[in-house]
Design an enzyme around this catalytic site. Structure first.
Site, PDB file in Angstrom:
ATOM      1  N   ASP A  16       0.255  33.850  -7.063  1.00 50.40           N
ATOM      2  CA  ASP A  16       0.810  32.524  -7.688  1.00 50.40           C
ATOM      3  C   ASP A  16      -0.400  31.325  -7.771  1.00 50.40           C
ATOM      4  OD1 ASP A  16       2.838  34.237  -7.640  1.00 50.40           O
ATOM      5  OD2 ASP A  16       4.041  32.842  -6.436  1.00 50.40           O
ATOM      6  N   LYS A 113       7.125  37.835 -11.755  1.00 50.55           N
ATOM      7  CA  LYS A 113       8.285  37.919 -10.799  1.00 50.55           C
ATOM      8  C   LYS A 113       9.121  36.713 -10.853  1.00 50.55           C
ATOM      9  CE  LYS A 113       5.529  35.837  -6.959  1.00 50.55           C
ATOM     10  NZ  LYS A 113       6.261  34.817  -6.788  1.00 50.55           N
ATOM     11  N   CYS A 158       5.823  32.655  -1.068  1.00 47.98           N
ATOM     12  CA  CYS A 158       5.590  33.822  -1.475  1.00 47.98           C
ATOM     13  C   CYS A 158       4.174  34.754  -0.883  1.00 47.98           C
ATOM     14  CB  CYS A 158       4.966  33.472  -2.959  1.00 47.98           C
ATOM     15  SG  CYS A 158       6.448  33.026  -4.128  1.00 47.98           S
TER      16      CYS A 158
HETATM   17  C1  VGL Z   1       6.919  29.772  -4.558  1.00 51.16           C
HETATM   18  C2  VGL Z   1       8.606  28.587  -4.148  1.00 51.16           C
HETATM   19  C3  VGL Z   1       9.382  28.735  -5.241  1.00 51.16           C
HETATM   20  C4  VGL Z   1       5.436  30.328  -4.111  1.00 51.16           C
HETATM   21  C5  VGL Z   1       7.378  30.240  -5.833  1.00 51.16           C
HETATM   22  O1  VGL Z   1       4.827  30.811  -4.944  1.00 51.16           O
HETATM   23  O2  VGL Z   1       5.230  30.463  -2.805  1.00 51.16           O
HETATM   24  N1  VGL Z   1       7.390  28.989  -3.629  1.00 51.16           N
HETATM   25  N2  VGL Z   1       8.367  29.620  -5.979  1.00 51.16           N
END
Ligand code: VGL
Ligand code: ZN
Length: 213
Positions: A16, A113, A158
């Site tokens: 991410d 995802k 994540c």
């Molecule tokens: C994430 C909160 C919501 C992350 C993704 O990548 O850690 N955190 N969506």
């Protein structure tokens, strides 16, 4: 912290590293973009590299706005408690794009995802219902990976969930601490490291990774 010689059965999982988690983004992680040069440097050590993208529908169940609530509150959804976030990483938007400074041309797979409207997915292996697999474990196994190194955003969400689910899927898991940054919501970072340790996740520094001479 331990040192690691990177082998052919190692994989790097870059979690991410997207605009919305970097400075100026919808869910900015403090200093999030600092991971970019570190990850660019790490990637060349690995023969298997996977990038992930948080990839939500508009009106996603993890968005506070969907429920008329404030960000960072927790509510109960069908599958359990869910932290509510600002709208972020909406599929196809600039905020969902990988950070432009991320230069990992040899990455072979990009895994998205969190695309089911009613189910979040911090983990790159398994959605928040804890039942729906993403296919990543099968991909990594078929590529011959037995040990995965994880870097990216955010350490306490994540990255942590992915690391723990990697263990549950039978992989050795190493989190590269300085190649991650955290959200740290109400002590979540410390809890995440404890949970990861309890599951047998190992901690490393980027400087401790090398390829055999
Ligand atoms: C994430 C909160 C919501 C992350 C993704 O990548 O850690 N955190 N969506
Ligand atoms: Zn998300």
């Amino acid at each position: 912290m331990a040192n690691f010689e990177i082998r052919a059965d190692d994989a790097l999982l870059v979690v991410d590293v997207q605009n919305d988690f970097c400075t100026g983004g919808a869910l900015a992680v403090a200093d999030g973009e600092a991971v970019v040069p570190i990850i660019n440097g790490l990637a060349s050590l690995f023969s298997v590299v996977v990038l992930t993208q948080d990839w939500h529908t508009p009106g996603h169940a993890s968005f506070a706005s969907t429920h008329g609530r404030n960000p960072f509150e927790t509510i109960d959804l069908a599958y359990g408690p869910q932290v509510l976030w600002p709208d972020h990483c909406v599929m196809g938007t600039p905020g969902a794009a990988l950070h432009a400074g991320l230069v990992v041309p040899a990455a072979q797979m990009v895994l998205r995802k969190g695309f089911h409207p009613g189910v979040d997915s911090y983990s790159a292996f398994r959605e928040a219902d804890r039942r729906t697999p993403t296919g990543l474990a099968g991909y990594l196994r078929e590529r011959g990976a037995t040990r995965i190194f994880i870097a990216g955003l955010a350490t306490d969400f994540c990255v942590s969930w992915t690391a723990q689910d990697g263990r549950a899927a039978g992989f050795e898991v190493v989190v590269v601490e300085d190649a991650c940054r955290a959200i740290d919501l109400d002590g979540s970072l410390e809890r995440a490291w404890q949970d990861m340790q309890d599951e047998g996740v190992v901690r490393a520094a980027a400087s401790g990774l090398s390829v055999p001479a």
